[in-house]
Design a protein around this motif. Structure first.
Motif, PDB file in Angstrom:
ATOM      1  N   HIS A  11      75.411  50.332  19.275  1.00  0.00           N
ATOM      2  CA  HIS A  11      74.759  51.640  19.103  1.00  0.00           C
ATOM      3  C   HIS A  11      73.997  52.002  20.378  1.00  0.00           C
ATOM      4  O   HIS A  11      74.094  53.114  20.896  1.00  0.00           O
ATOM      5  N   ASN A  12      73.242  51.053  20.885  1.00  0.00           N
ATOM      6  CA  ASN A  12      72.451  51.334  22.081  1.00  0.00           C
ATOM      7  C   ASN A  12      73.335  51.555  23.304  1.00  0.00           C
ATOM      8  O   ASN A  12      73.031  52.402  24.145  1.00  0.00           O
TER       9      ASN A  12
ATOM     10  N   ARG B 281      71.990  53.786  35.961  1.00  0.00           N
ATOM     11  CA  ARG B 281      70.550  53.490  35.900  1.00  0.00           C
ATOM     12  C   ARG B 281      70.181  52.511  37.009  1.00  0.00           C
ATOM     13  O   ARG B 281      69.144  52.635  37.644  1.00  0.00           O
TER      14      ARG B 281
ATOM     15  N   TYR C 149      73.330  54.825  25.635  1.00  0.00           N
ATOM     16  CA  TYR C 149      73.284  54.889  27.103  1.00  0.00           C
ATOM     17  C   TYR C 149      74.364  55.841  27.629  1.00  0.00           C
ATOM     18  O   TYR C 149      74.127  56.645  28.507  1.00  0.00           O
TER      19      TYR C 149
ATOM     20  N   GLY D 291      63.629  55.056  16.648  1.00  0.00           N
ATOM     21  CA  GLY D 291      62.334  55.116  17.316  1.00  0.00           C
ATOM     22  C   GLY D 291      61.193  55.157  16.315  1.00  0.00           C
ATOM     23  O   GLY D 291      61.361  54.849  15.132  1.00  0.00           O
TER      24      GLY D 291
ATOM     25  N   SER E  46      65.271  50.462  31.772  1.00  0.00           N
ATOM     26  CA  SER E  46      66.049  49.993  30.623  1.00  0.00           C
ATOM     27  C   SER E  46      65.421  48.708  30.103  1.00  0.00           C
ATOM     28  O   SER E  46      64.787  47.980  30.858  1.00  0.00           O
ATOM     29  N   LYS E  47      65.652  48.498  28.813  1.00  0.00           N
ATOM     30  CA  LYS E  47      65.086  47.274  28.225  1.00  0.00           C
ATOM     31  C   LYS E  47      66.146  46.200  28.002  1.00  0.00           C
ATOM     32  O   LYS E  47      65.836  45.122  27.540  1.00  0.00           O
ATOM     33  N   GLY E  48      67.385  46.518  28.276  1.00  0.00           N
ATOM     34  CA  GLY E  48      68.380  45.445  28.299  1.00  0.00           C
ATOM     35  C   GLY E  48      69.535  45.549  27.314  1.00  0.00           C
ATOM     36  O   GLY E  48      70.537  44.867  27.484  1.00  0.00           O
ATOM     37  N   THR E  49      69.430  46.404  26.298  1.00  0.00           N
ATOM     38  CA  THR E  49      70.516  46.403  25.313  1.00  0.00           C
ATOM     39  C   THR E  49      71.822  46.967  25.881  1.00  0.00           C
ATOM     40  O   THR E  49      72.906  46.560  25.460  1.00  0.00           O
TER      41      THR E  49
ATOM     42  N   LYS F 233      73.948  47.070  16.269  1.00  0.00           N
ATOM     43  CA  LYS F 233      72.822  47.816  16.871  1.00  0.00           C
ATOM     44  C   LYS F 233      72.932  47.818  18.394  1.00  0.00           C
ATOM     45  O   LYS F 233      72.639  48.815  19.059  1.00  0.00           O
TER      46      LYS F 233
ATOM     47  N   SER G 216      67.300  51.697  14.059  1.00  0.00           N
ATOM     48  CA  SER G 216      67.300  52.731  15.096  1.00  0.00           C
ATOM     49  C   SER G 216      66.607  53.991  14.628  1.00  0.00           C
ATOM     50  O   SER G 216      66.663  54.344  13.451  1.00  0.00           O
TER      51      SER G 216
HETATM   52  C1  6PG Z   1      66.797  53.143  18.922  1.00  0.00           C
HETATM   53  C2  6PG Z   1      66.623  52.942  20.399  1.00  0.00           C
HETATM   54  C3  6PG Z   1      65.589  51.905  20.667  1.00  0.00           C
HETATM   55  C4  6PG Z   1      65.038  51.912  22.069  1.00  0.00           C
HETATM   56  C5  6PG Z   1      66.046  51.643  23.123  1.00  0.00           C
HETATM   57  C6  6PG Z   1      65.614  52.085  24.483  1.00  0.00           C
HETATM   58  O1  6PG Z   1      67.924  52.960  18.486  1.00  0.00           O
HETATM   59  O2  6PG Z   1      65.834  53.489  18.239  1.00  0.00           O
HETATM   60  O3  6PG Z   1      67.823  52.548  20.957  1.00  0.00           O
HETATM   61  O4  6PG Z   1      66.122  50.686  20.274  1.00  0.00           O
HETATM   62  O5  6PG Z   1      64.396  53.112  22.311  1.00  0.00           O
HETATM   63  O6  6PG Z   1      66.243  50.261  23.143  1.00  0.00           O
HETATM   64  O7  6PG Z   1      66.404  51.419  25.355  1.00  0.00           O
HETATM   65  P1  6PG Z   1      66.182  51.406  26.898  1.00  0.00           P
HETATM   66  O8  6PG Z   1      64.714  51.232  27.148  1.00  0.00           O
HETATM   67  O9  6PG Z   1      66.982  50.252  27.351  1.00  0.00           O
HETATM   68  O10 6PG Z   1      66.669  52.725  27.395  1.00  0.00           O
END
Ligand code: 6PG
Length: 486
Positions: free
Chosen positions: A189-190, A291, A194, A134, A263-266, A186, A132
């Motif tokens: 964490h995500n 969302r 959120y 970015g 969102s990407k799904g986590t 992880k 994590s």
């Molecule tokens: C991290 C972030 C990274 C990502 C998210 C975005 O910990 O560095 O969480 O994994 O930016 O997955 O998630 P969404 O696109 O679902 O908001």
């Protein structure tokens, strides 16, 4: 060892996260980094742009594997999904027992469990590692959550410690647990990320619509909050986003961004997983749902004419500061709930999948590098230091005291949101969860009665052992019975 097998670590997948992680690895004493990407152009560009890194560039899997010293260790940084399986199989067919394949993407933990089981049969170690922070974190120091075997940690531990963020003098990485434990943590964490973001967004909305303050003025409020107990990366960047003025319109950027959150799904995975585990991560769920609601413009258009409260009064000028302080306290209290629910989901996941996860260690590795890094994680670390077997994080003495300070304000803010018709689902569901936990008696007793009525699902009594059923369709007498299986 042949001269060519000189890299102690390799990275496959050189998009931004992979490139940055490779550069981070290369910048640390003792690491020689092999790099490989499916399209060689990207590898060449990376190597040309960063001669200081001393990368060993490979243009085929054979070359890549040949460039790695034993035990060969490679981190895969490709988009989660099928691509990951393909890369794993390329590496696994060339690696030998004792070598280590690390998946550093956001894989679903059940995929990681499956992959680990498959790869283990070859004697190769497979490690799912959450990373994590970015792009910036990957380059300068992320928080890293590796799972996998103890054997893999012997080689991997020092390498990951060399690149992780450092908080309170400690690297933000720990061996979370076996197989999918790292990706599970992880994922949580995500989920917390959120929830945190949604709570901050609700605080912004309440202040904006409640007081009429401009985004720039609210940026000041967040900057101020960032100097206190709410200090965190997400509060800090919120102030930055709110300050930003759009170059083409001169409007606050936040007012010209389309209000449909992606969102990407986590977050969805977190909620699905918690539901299956029977763990109420209501705060995270509300964040995911919010969302979802935002992303249905046709439904929002259809709801436009629905009745709401009369134009809500603005907060009188002399009460604005007090209201903002109430929102700050409500945010803090809701945030405690979000984290407590997240840690509870980790506890439940660990029990289900037989992972020995040290919750205190998790709180420590989230203090730096990751998106949810915050002062507050120190308080969580303290709570687990004091009692590693806490049943309920939010009941730890420090947090109990915080609720004593915050709860009246929290209620006022939720009342205000309801009266003014400003949705604050994460604030209000956190409060409902808190009150649910506090209640001496829950209406769950009535639910049990209903279940017994229509399905003979049975119930237990408060005053004696055993399982009971009332003969609802008969003479309403109670009988002792065996537990219902349906
Ligand atoms: C991290 C972030 C990274 C990502 C998210 C975005 O910990 O560095 O969480 O994994 O930016 O997955 O998630 P969404 O696109 O679902 O908001």
């Amino acid at each position: 060892m042949p001269e060519s097998a000189s890299a102690n670590i390799g990275v496959v997948g050189l998009a931004v996260m992979g490139s940055n992680l490779a550069r981070n690895l290369a910048s640390r004493e003792g690491n020689t980094v092999a790099v490989f990407n499916r399209s060689p152009e990207r590898t060449r560009t990376l190597v040309e742009e960063h001669p200081e890194a001393g990368f060993i560039a490979a243009e085929s899997y054979d070359e890549f594997v040949a460039s790695l010293a034993k035990p060969r260790t490679a981190i895969i940084m490709v988009q989660a999904g099928k691509g990951t399986d393909a890369v794993i199989s390329e590496l696994a067919s060339r690696f030998e027992p004792g070598d280590i394949i690390v998946d550093g993407g956001n894989a679903l933990f059940t995929d990681t469990i499956r992959r680990e089981r498959e790869v283990r049969e070859t004697g190769i170690n497979f490690v799912g590692a959450g990373i994590s922070g970015g792009e910036e974190g990957a380059l300068n120091g992320p928080s890293i959550m590796p799972g996998g075997s103890d054997e893999s940690w012997i080689t991997l531990g020092p390498i990951l410690k060399s690149i992780a963020a450092v908080a309170e003098g400690e690297p933000c990485v720990t061996h979370v647990g076996h197989d999918g434990a790292g990706h599970f943590v992880k994922m949580i964490h995500n989920g917390i990320e959120y929830a945190d973001m949604q709570l901050i967004a609700e605080a912004y909305d309440l202040i904006r619509r409640g007081t009429g303050k401009s985004p720039a003025e609210i940026a000041e409020v967040f900057a101020e909050w960032n100097r206190g107990e709410l200090e965190s990366y997400l509060i800090e960047i919120t102030a930055e986003v709110l300050k930003q003025v759009d170059a083409s319109t001169g409007e606050p950027l936040v007012d010209v961004i389309l209000d449909e959150a992606g969102s990407k799904g986590t977050g969805v995975w977190t909620v699905q997983t918690a539901l299956a585990l029977g763990t109420p991560v209501s705060n995270i769920a509300e964040a995911v749902f919010a969302r979802g609601l935002s992303s249905h413009p046709e439904q929002r258009a259809a709801a436009k004419g629905l009745a709401g409260p009369d134009e809500a009064e603005r907060i009188p000028a002399d009460q604005v500061d007090a209201f903002i302080e109430d929102v700050r306290l409500a945010l803090y209290a809701s945030k405690i709930v979000a984290y407590s629910q997240g840690f509870d989901a980790i506890r439940a996941g660990a029990a289900e999948y037989d992972w020995n996860i040290d919750l205190g260690a998790i709180s420590k590795i989230w203090r730096g590098g990751c998106i949810i890094r915050a002062q507050f994680l120190n308080r969580i670390a303290d709570a687990y230091d004091e009692n590693p077997n806490l049943d309920l994080l939010l009941s730890a003495p420090y947090f109990a005291e915080a609720f004593t300070r915050a709860q009246a304000a929290w209620r006022r803010v939720v009342v205000r949101s309801v009266e003014a018709g400003i949705p604050a689902p994460a604030f209000s569901s956190s409060l409902a969860y808190y009150d649910g936990l506090r209640a001496d008696r829950l209406p769950a007793a009535l639910v049990q009665g209903q279940r017994d009525f229509f399905g003979a699902h049975t119930y237990k009594r408060i005053d004696k052992e055993g399982v009971f059923h009332t003969l609802w369709s008969g003479d309403h007498t109670e009988i002792e019975t065996t537990p219902s299986s349906h």
